[in-house]
Design a protein around this motif. Structure first.
Motif, short mmCIF file in Angstrom:
data_model
loop_
_atom_site.label_atom_id
_atom_site.label_comp_id
_atom_site.label_asym_id
_atom_site.label_seq_id
_atom_site.Cartn_x
_atom_site.Cartn_y
_atom_site.Cartn_z
N ILE A 104 39.49 36.52 32.94
CA ILE A 104 39.88 37.44 34.01
C ILE A 104 41.38 37.70 33.86
N ILE A 105 41.73 38.93 33.46
CA ILE A 105 43.14 39.23 33.20
C ILE A 105 43.75 40.15 34.26
N SER A 106 42.92 40.74 35.13
CA SER A 106 43.46 41.62 36.17
C SER A 106 42.41 41.85 37.25
N HIS A 107 42.82 42.56 38.31
CA HIS A 107 41.94 42.95 39.41
C HIS A 107 41.13 41.77 39.99
N PRO A 108 41.80 40.69 40.35
CA PRO A 108 41.06 39.53 40.88
C PRO A 108 40.39 39.81 42.22
N ASP A 109 40.87 40.79 42.96
CA ASP A 109 40.28 41.10 44.27
C ASP A 109 38.90 41.72 44.14
N GLU A 110 38.53 42.20 42.95
CA GLU A 110 37.24 42.84 42.76
C GLU A 110 36.20 41.87 42.17
N ILE A 111 36.52 40.59 42.15
CA ILE A 111 35.64 39.60 41.54
C ILE A 111 35.12 38.63 42.60
N ASP A 112 33.83 38.39 42.57
CA ASP A 112 33.27 37.34 43.43
C ASP A 112 32.53 36.34 42.56
N SER A 113 31.98 35.33 43.19
CA SER A 113 31.40 34.21 42.43
C SER A 113 30.24 34.65 41.54
N SER A 114 29.50 35.68 41.96
CA SER A 114 28.36 36.11 41.15
C SER A 114 28.78 36.72 39.82
N ASP A 115 30.03 37.21 39.73
CA ASP A 115 30.51 37.79 38.49
C ASP A 115 30.69 36.74 37.40
N LEU A 116 30.70 35.47 37.78
CA LEU A 116 30.86 34.38 36.82
C LEU A 116 29.51 33.87 36.31
N ASP A 117 28.43 34.28 36.97
CA ASP A 117 27.10 33.78 36.63
C ASP A 117 26.76 34.09 35.17
N GLY A 118 26.25 33.11 34.48
CA GLY A 118 25.80 33.29 33.11
C GLY A 118 26.85 33.05 32.06
N PHE A 119 28.12 32.97 32.45
CA PHE A 119 29.18 32.72 31.47
C PHE A 119 29.30 31.22 31.21
N ASP A 120 29.49 30.87 29.95
CA ASP A 120 29.57 29.47 29.57
C ASP A 120 30.93 28.85 29.88
N ALA A 121 31.96 29.67 29.93
CA ALA A 121 33.29 29.20 30.31
C ALA A 121 34.05 30.39 30.90
N VAL A 122 34.90 30.08 31.88
CA VAL A 122 35.65 31.13 32.57
C VAL A 122 37.13 30.78 32.55
N PHE A 123 37.95 31.76 32.20
CA PHE A 123 39.40 31.63 32.20
C PHE A 123 39.99 32.67 33.15
N ALA A 124 41.18 32.40 33.66
CA ALA A 124 41.87 33.37 34.51
C ALA A 124 43.36 33.33 34.22
N ALA A 125 43.99 34.50 34.26
CA ALA A 125 45.41 34.61 33.91
C ALA A 125 46.31 34.29 35.10
N SER A 126 45.92 33.27 35.88
CA SER A 126 46.72 32.83 37.02
C SER A 126 46.37 31.38 37.33
N GLN A 127 47.39 30.52 37.34
CA GLN A 127 47.17 29.11 37.67
C GLN A 127 46.68 28.98 39.11
N GLY A 128 47.36 29.65 40.05
CA GLY A 128 47.02 29.52 41.46
C GLY A 128 45.63 30.03 41.78
N TRP A 129 45.29 31.21 41.25
CA TRP A 129 43.98 31.79 41.54
C TRP A 129 42.88 30.95 40.92
N ALA A 130 43.10 30.45 39.70
CA ALA A 130 42.09 29.62 39.05
C ALA A 130 41.82 28.35 39.86
N ASP A 131 42.87 27.71 40.34
CA ASP A 131 42.69 26.49 41.13
C ASP A 131 41.98 26.79 42.44
N GLU A 132 42.41 27.86 43.11
CA GLU A 132 41.84 28.20 44.42
C GLU A 132 40.37 28.57 44.32
#
Length: 715
Positions: free
Chosen positions: A495-523
């Motif tokens: 996830i490199i941008s537009h974090p406000d348009e992502i919810d938990s279901s968008d992660l379904d099926g992915f084997d690993a998830v990365f995000a370009a923000s330490q704070g957002w990833a932790d939260e």
């Protein structure tokens, strides 16, 4: 105040009760502005079957005509002007042109308004701007200079005007006089998106080849036909014809055997230089560029034969696969409507040049066509160069599998050479070149290739291409559009941008998830109960490095307006600071004098950033709130530049003071108006920071992380 009033007015147009009345007020204002410009050519209007009075013609144009290929003046191309102005498309382009302060608006491919403004001082301030002045001058003097200022021709206005009227009325010739040299044919569909571009490319190709030029328009194409007619009036050996099923036969009948015919097909996106190279290659037999569909995947690398039936080679594959097979592919027959061949010279040595690309609508027209008597195409030997094997055959051609291979890395590791598909939200072709996602994906792809990986990039429209079964790893670079995992591949989400348009279901099926923000990833990890690993954006350290460019006194901004008056640009310009803006849609937001160009080539960015007094930067509000630091800042600092940006968590630590941040417009202006050397590093300190960013935040570092993750998941 004026900007706020415009925003209120736009909002009011969306209200059901007010919208009809406000639209009518809009049309009245448009009509009044156009009437005051005195640019209505009634003879030309009547040739189109339009109204017999200027007032009625303007009314028709402002209500429906500007959307239906109806024009008020033969020197004005609606779609060309619309492509240069932010409000055109929503409003008539002629109205948008008349109220714009931009000095470099091209109004026709056949008449150089910008050059005219330079030659005739004061014409831009005249009634109807350059268009009105130039058109009235042509009528009064009886002559007009058509074509580009550098190589235009002074022609008789009455003759040129007659040709434009006849073209607008649909009276287009069907026969050609004898042609003595090579021929370039440019075929234009009725719904050609931006006809000025292919007309311009065809002119340059014909000039480069010293060839005759045939401009073939579909019936009912007012804008294309008018511009083509004016080009014919200004150029020797240039002809306007109707595009029908007998067009190419008529051209070949008029040409001399042995001469070269190069054809640009309808809806085809291809530059002049590629047409020239096709023509130069035709001496060895019929030749075509690699044909990509509108989705960016291969439509055809030429036609092959299997069991007496034709199929498209590499259909559905990414273009990287065709390029990997070498500069030439030898099909049974070339494919597509863009090609070159020698007239009257039969040849079976057909070739597709993979280094030349044409984008045009894909077609299955030739699939399954009878090719009895032709030998089967040796597809196995062809794709073996890519490490593929033929797995089977279907109605549309072969399917493939990859042979597993491995590679030794510089650090001594022996790893599998996996096939990675990078999925992005950007569109394919020229529109995608304006997206940061496109260049980000290319930088990452090159880094993965340096680790021995096979990488392709799928534009958003090609994310479900028919050859996805070849992919070992899918990496979704998540921006503004959703991207899906792939069940038969390791699926990674970054996830490199537009974090406000992502919810938990968008992660379904992915084997690993990365995000370009330490704070957002932790939260989000805590909130969704799903592990999200921080992986910040980065830079191409091989490209973005200092070149010793001297710093100027100019601020630089590179990017689009996003349809809003971005304060990071608008406020410094309004304050009178020296700002150079490089971006495609800033007209209407800032004075044209501040717009340096509609874009900057990627190769020029390192020196541009290094030489700026400071690079201006801001973030989408959601990225700012959630700590997603723009990759532009990584590029700027890696190149030895400095930046001033809105405040995002982590910037100070990442860039060690090379980026000054602000929380309000007044604070931004105070920073910019003061001596930046008192707040930003310079000299050896800045060089050390740049080296640190290139070392720790490069595409190579990110590629290593992603490869290690993919290998761990596969094991």
């Amino acid at each position: 105040m004026l900007r706020r009033a415009r925003a209120v007015w736009r909002h009011a147009r969306s209200l059901p009760l007010l919208a009809p009345a406000l639209r009518e007020i809009d049309r009245l204002w448009w009509a009044r502005t156009i009437a005051a410009a005195d640019v209505v050519d009634l003879d030309y209007v009547r040739a189109q079957g339009g109204p017999r009075s200027s007032r009625a013609a303007i009314r028709h144009y402002t209500r429906v005509g500007y959307r239906t290929d109806f024009a008020l003046n033969p020197l004005f191309m609606e779609r060309l002007v619309s492509s240069q102005l932010p409000d055109a498309g929503r409003v008539p382009a002629l109205y948008a042109y008349l109220i714009s302060d931009a000095e470099d608006i091209e109004v026709s491919v056949a008449w150089d308004a910008v050059g005219y403004s330079r030659r005739v001082p004061g014409s831009r301030q005249a009634q109807g701007r350059e268009l009105g002045h130039g058109w009235r001058a042509a009528r009064s003097s009886g002559a007009i200079q058509l074509g580009r200022d550098s190589d235009g021709a002074l022609v008789d206005w009455s003759s040129a005007h007659r040709q434009a009227r006849e073209a607008a009325a649909g009276r287009v010739q069907r026969e050609l006089p004898p042609l003595t040299g090579d021929v370039v044919v440019c075929r234009l569909a009725r719904d050609e998106g931006l006809p000025a571009r292919p007309l311009d490319e065809a002119v340059h190709a014909a000039d480069g080849l010293s060839a005759a030029l045939v401009l073939a328009v579909a019936s009912g194409s007012t804008e294309s036909a008018t511009a083509a007619a004016l080009l014919c009036a200004a150029r020797a050996q240039t002809f306007l014809m109707l595009d029908d099923e007998l067009l190419l036969k008529r051209v070949e009948d008029a040409a001399v055997d042995g001469t070269t015919l190069v054809v640009r097909g309808p809806h085809s996106e291809i530059p002049a230089q590629s047409l020239i190279r096709l023509a130069e290659s035709a001496a060895q037999g019929p030749v075509a560029p690699l044909w990509l569909g509108w989705d960016g995947a291969v439509a055809s690398a030429g036609r092959g034969v299997h069991g007496g039936r034709a199929f498209h080679l590499l259909s559905g594959a990414p273009s990287e696969d065709a390029v990997a097979l070498g500069p030439e592919i030898h099909p049974w027959r070339i494919a597509g409507s863009t090609f070159a061949r020698r007239v009257g010279v039969g040849s079976t040595a057909h070739r597709t040049l993979t280094e030349l690309v044409v984008r045009a609508p894909a077609s299955d027209e030739d699939v399954g066509r009878d090719a009895s008597g032709a030998s089967d195409t040796d597809v196995r030997s062809l794709v073996a160069r890519r490490g593929w094997q033929v797995a089977g055959w279907g109605p549309s051609g072969p399917s493939f599998v990859r042979r597993p291979t491995s590679v030794s890395l510089a650090d001594g590791r022996r790893v599998p050479s996996l096939r990675w598909a990078l999925k992005i939200a950007a569109p394919p072709g020229l529109p995608g070149e304006a997206w940061g996602d496109t260049h980000f994906a290319r930088g990452l792809a090159n880094a993965l290739r340096r680790l021995g990986q096979e990488v392709v990039i799928d534009a958003y429209a090609a994310r479900h291409r028919s050859t996805t079964s070849l992919d070992d790893v899918v990496l979704a670079l998540r921006g503004p559009e959703p991207l899906e995992p792939q069940v038969d591949a390791v699926s990674l989400l970054w996830i490199i941008s537009h974090p406000d348009e992502i919810d938990s279901s968008d992660l379904d099926g992915f084997d690993a998830v990365f995000a370009a923000s330490q704070g957002w990833a932790d939260e989000r990890s805590a909130a969704w109960g799903r592990s999200i690993t921080p992986l910040l954006q980065c830079t191409d350290a091989r490209r973005f490095q200092p070149h010793g460019v001297a710093r100027t006194d100019r601020f630089v901004f590179v990017g689009t307006a996003r349809g809003i008056a971005r304060p990071s640009v608008v406020e410094p310009v309004r304050a009178g600071l020296p700002v150079d803006v490089y971006g495609p849609d800033w007209r209407g937001y800032i004075p044209s004098s501040a717009i340096k160009a509609t874009g900057a080539p990627n190769a020029d960015l390192p020196r541009l950033y290094e030489g700026a007094r400071a690079v201006l930067n801001d973030h989408w509000p959601a990225m700012q709130r959630h700590g997603f630091v723009s990759n532009r800042l990584f590029d700027v600092v890696a190149a030895g530049g400095r930046a001033v940006s809105d405040d995002v968590a982590g910037i100070d630590e990442l860039f060690q003071g090379a980026v000054a941040t602000y929380r309000s417009v007044p604070e931004m202006l105070r920073i910019l108006e003061n001596d930046l050397d008192t707040v930003l590093p310079a000299g050896d300190r800045l060089q050390a920071i740049a080296a640190s960013v290139r070392r720790e935040h490069s595409f190579d570092a990110r590629a290593d992380t992603l490869l290690r993750t993919a290998l761990a998941l596969r094991s």
